[in-house]
Design a protein around this motif. Sequence first.
Motif, PDB file in Angstrom:
ATOM      1  N   SER A 131       0.878  -1.212   0.058  1.00  0.00           N
ATOM      2  CA  SER A 131       0.167   0.154  -0.077  1.00  0.00           C
ATOM      3  C   SER A 131       0.805   1.210   0.253  1.00  0.00           C
ATOM      4  O   SER A 131       0.408   2.105  -0.718  1.00  0.00           O
ATOM      5  CB  SER A 131      -1.130  -0.024   1.281  1.00  0.00           C
ATOM      6  N   HIS A 132       1.942   1.309   0.670  1.00  0.00           N
ATOM      7  CA  HIS A 132       3.003   2.116   0.918  1.00  0.00           C
ATOM      8  C   HIS A 132       3.522   2.582  -0.511  1.00  0.00           C
ATOM      9  O   HIS A 132       3.896   3.536  -0.988  1.00  0.00           O
ATOM     10  CB  HIS A 132       3.706   2.104   2.114  1.00  0.00           C
ATOM     11  N   ARG A 134       2.565   1.716  -3.293  1.00  0.00           N
ATOM     12  CA  ARG A 134       1.807   2.214  -4.366  1.00  0.00           C
ATOM     13  C   ARG A 134       1.603   3.694  -4.422  1.00  0.00           C
ATOM     14  O   ARG A 134       1.598   4.628  -5.536  1.00  0.00           O
ATOM     15  CB  ARG A 134       0.508   1.669  -4.539  1.00  0.00           C
ATOM     16  N   LYS A 135       1.853   4.257  -3.111  1.00  0.00           N
ATOM     17  CA  LYS A 135       1.674   5.802  -2.914  1.00  0.00           C
ATOM     18  C   LYS A 135       2.814   6.483  -3.258  1.00  0.00           C
ATOM     19  O   LYS A 135       2.840   7.723  -3.564  1.00  0.00           O
ATOM     20  CB  LYS A 135       1.365   6.019  -1.362  1.00  0.00           C
TER      21      LYS A 135
END
Length: 277
Positions: A131-132, A134-135
């Motif tokens: 998730s991190h 992809r940011k």
Amino acid sequence: MDDSSDDEQHGFPNSQTLHVYTPLIHSPKLSVKLDCNIYYKLENLQPSGSVKMRGVGNFCYKAVESRGTDIHLVCGSSMNTALAVAYCARQLNVNAIIVMPKETPSSICDAIRLEGAQLILFGENWAAAESHARKLVKRNGIYVPSADHEHIWDGYSSIIYELKAQLGDNNPPAAIVCPVGGGGLLNGVIMGLQEIGWKEVPVIAVETHGSNAFQASVVAGKLVKLSKISTIASGLASSSISSKSLELSLVHPVVPFAVSDAMAADAVRLFAGKFFT
């Protein structure tokens, strides 16, 4: 293999490919024990240490081919994927950002840094790391998935073209045993079998209990997302499967097969003992 190999004709020119041609080794001891011929395709000999090199390597090469070297690769998908991305980035002369959980073993962190990639330790698990990651995909950034992309499947299909050359055109295997995580390798194996005309060769798709999203999806007849993952086979840990995997299971003989963690560990010991002793 010469310059006119099946790999080159299939879009894997020898001068550009990142994976290596791996040996197919007969296991006499295991063959006697199981009363059939057992062969190992030694993908542990890939530069990054796993079969991920085929799929990830093709994805990264295609990214540079279409966008040039003014890009950076971003990955937070899995340990083997991360190792492959770091290696590919160095070979292709592009930057890479790798996000891994905080508790990642120092030996893996050292291997990532040795390839020159930027390593970020974030979160308690791979879901948080991904998730991190992809940011962090900004301008000129490309996220490298672990399994769900056609370039990854196409890269994995190269293993079947090698098998055809190693076994002979008219000597297909009775079955192929394929580990399944997110489904990328499974997709590539099935697509390769379809492409070379080995359409009747069954694929035994092996998962561990606690991460058997493919088996659950086949049984349900639709994609199933597991509520939680519980397995020691971290390289196969995935709560969901590629939709392409379910689609391909309808056109090719595939046998979903789930084993316990204990059975998986025993198999590793069995294979190591029969092959290396």
